[in-house]
Design an enzyme around this catalytic site. Structure first.
Site, PDB file in Angstrom:
ATOM      1  N   ARG A  88       0.969  -1.208  -0.042  1.00 30.64           N
ATOM      2  CA  ARG A  88       0.040  -0.053   0.042  1.00 30.64           C
ATOM      3  C   ARG A  88       0.969   1.303  -0.086  1.00 30.64           C
ATOM      4  O   ARG A  88       0.407   2.491   0.055  1.00 30.64           O
ATOM      5  CB  ARG A  88      -0.919   0.198   1.337  1.00 30.64           C
ATOM      6  N   ARG A 127     -21.981  -2.005   2.038  1.00 31.76           N
ATOM      7  CA  ARG A 127     -21.573  -3.506   2.269  1.00 31.76           C
ATOM      8  C   ARG A 127     -21.629  -4.018   3.666  1.00 31.76           C
ATOM      9  O   ARG A 127     -21.680  -3.334   4.556  1.00 31.76           O
ATOM     10  CB  ARG A 127     -20.023  -3.814   1.441  1.00 31.76           C
ATOM     11  N   ARG A 161     -18.374  -2.855   8.707  1.00 32.46           N
ATOM     12  CA  ARG A 161     -17.150  -2.311   9.162  1.00 32.46           C
ATOM     13  C   ARG A 161     -17.008  -0.862   9.723  1.00 32.46           C
ATOM     14  O   ARG A 161     -17.703   0.000   8.726  1.00 32.46           O
ATOM     15  CB  ARG A 161     -16.120  -2.126   7.924  1.00 32.46           C
TER      16      ARG A 161
HETATM   17  P1  AMP Z   1      -8.884  -2.817   3.820  1.00 28.30           P
HETATM   18  O1  AMP Z   1      -9.410  -3.884   4.652  1.00 28.30           O
HETATM   19  O2  AMP Z   1      -7.565  -3.206   2.928  1.00 28.30           O
HETATM   20  O3  AMP Z   1      -9.552  -1.635   3.107  1.00 28.30           O
HETATM   21  O4  AMP Z   1      -7.943  -2.016   4.987  1.00 28.30           O
HETATM   22  C1  AMP Z   1      -8.533  -1.425   6.108  1.00 28.30           C
HETATM   23  C2  AMP Z   1      -7.405  -0.575   6.801  1.00 28.30           C
HETATM   24  O5  AMP Z   1      -6.480  -1.399   7.173  1.00 28.30           O
HETATM   25  C3  AMP Z   1      -6.673   0.591   6.065  1.00 28.30           C
HETATM   26  O6  AMP Z   1      -7.684   1.668   5.710  1.00 28.30           O
HETATM   27  C4  AMP Z   1      -5.562   0.752   6.970  1.00 28.30           C
HETATM   28  O7  AMP Z   1      -5.809   1.492   8.055  1.00 28.30           O
HETATM   29  C5  AMP Z   1      -5.263  -0.580   7.501  1.00 28.30           C
HETATM   30  N1  AMP Z   1      -4.353  -1.404   6.496  1.00 28.30           N
HETATM   31  C6  AMP Z   1      -4.791  -2.404   5.601  1.00 28.30           C
HETATM   32  N2  AMP Z   1      -3.671  -2.814   4.881  1.00 28.30           N
HETATM   33  C7  AMP Z   1      -2.747  -2.208   5.034  1.00 28.30           C
HETATM   34  C8  AMP Z   1      -1.423  -1.700   4.591  1.00 28.30           C
HETATM   35  N3  AMP Z   1      -0.739  -2.869   3.465  1.00 28.30           N
HETATM   36  N4  AMP Z   1      -0.528  -1.110   5.006  1.00 28.30           N
HETATM   37  C9  AMP Z   1      -1.055  -0.201   6.203  1.00 28.30           C
HETATM   38  N5  AMP Z   1      -2.344  -0.107   6.597  1.00 28.30           N
HETATM   39  C10 AMP Z   1      -3.065  -1.199   6.271  1.00 28.30           C
END
Ligand code: AMP
Length: 216
Positions: A88, A127, A161
């Site tokens: 990311r 969702r 979420r």
């Molecule tokens: P997601 O489910 O991928 O949308 O991730 C939800 C949240 O988890 C994000 O908004 C970040 O706060 C954290 N997060 C998930 N993946 C990462 C990553 N690779 N690097 C940093 N923070 C992450």
């Protein structure tokens, strides 16, 4: 086969990864899911993680890279893995490169889902998922066949979420634009990036992913 699925929050990375898991027996490594599990565990680092996630900001790179490295080492990844939500940042992308060459592994495909950001807020705010097995649903696009009952496991409780609230979604999109979008040129310069339109139905997008995967 190892692949990365890239795209902004709400692009459908998780949904498409689930389908890849079912079809190809790959392991889905979702850093977001791992972090949500940590939050759920009620540990002290979990509290700190929850604050970061609820602000729509990113968790520090070193923690995330260590987490992924540990998962890739598990025997369950023998048929390959799909990275969902990682890397990311450019720091994470470079660390992944180094990690893979150390482990004598390679990335076969990096697939970018291109979506219109205006529809993302609608996608995310609608969702929800099964509280037992985690299967994803959507108010407008995919409700359980039997109202209030999970298609996969029959559970009757669902979760939304906390970071899918509109104000948090806006911060997540900003984090994507500023910190994640810069990794797109990193992969296109390496010649491994394939971009597809992520705005079709789940099946249409999955067909395009399959074409890429079948192409070698
Ligand atoms: P997601 O489910 O991928 O949308 O991730 C939800 C949240 O988890 C994000 O908004 C970040 O706060 C954290 N997060 C998930 N993946 C990462 C990553 N690779 N690097 C940093 N923070 C992450």
């Amino acid at each position: 086969m190892n692949l990365i699925i890239l795209g902004p929050p709400g692009a459908g990375k998780g949904t498409q990864s689930e389908k890849m898991v079912e079809t190809f027996g790959l392991v889905q490594l979702s850093t977001g899911d791992m972090l949500r599990a940590e939050v759920k565990s009620g540990s002290e680092p979990g509290d700190e993680t929850k604050n970061i996630m609820d602000l729509g900001e990113l968790v520090p790179d070193d923690r995330i890279v260590a987490m992924i490295s540990k998962q890739i080492d598990k025997p369950s990844t023998v048929k390959g893995f799909i990275l969902d939500g990682f890397p990311r940042t450019t720091v994470q992308a470079r660390a992944l490169d180094a990690m893979l060459s150390e482990k004598s592994l390679k990335m076969d495909h990096v697939i970018q889902l291109v979506v219109d950001e205006n529809v993302i807020v609608e996608r995310l705010s609608g969702r929800f998922s099964c509280s037992e097995c985690g299967v994803g649903y959507h108010d407008s696009f995919k409700n359980p066949v039997e109202d209030g009952k999970c298609d996969k496991c029959g559970a009757q409780e669902f979760l939304r979420r906390s970071d899918d609230k509109p104000e948090t979604v806006r911060s997540r999109l900003l984090a994507y634009r500023e910190q994640t979008a810069p990794i797109i040129p990193f992969y296109s310069d390496k010649g491994v990036l394939q971009s597809i339109d992520g705005m079709g139905t789940v099946e249409e997008v999955f067909d395009k992913i399959n074409e890429i995967v079948a192409g070698g």
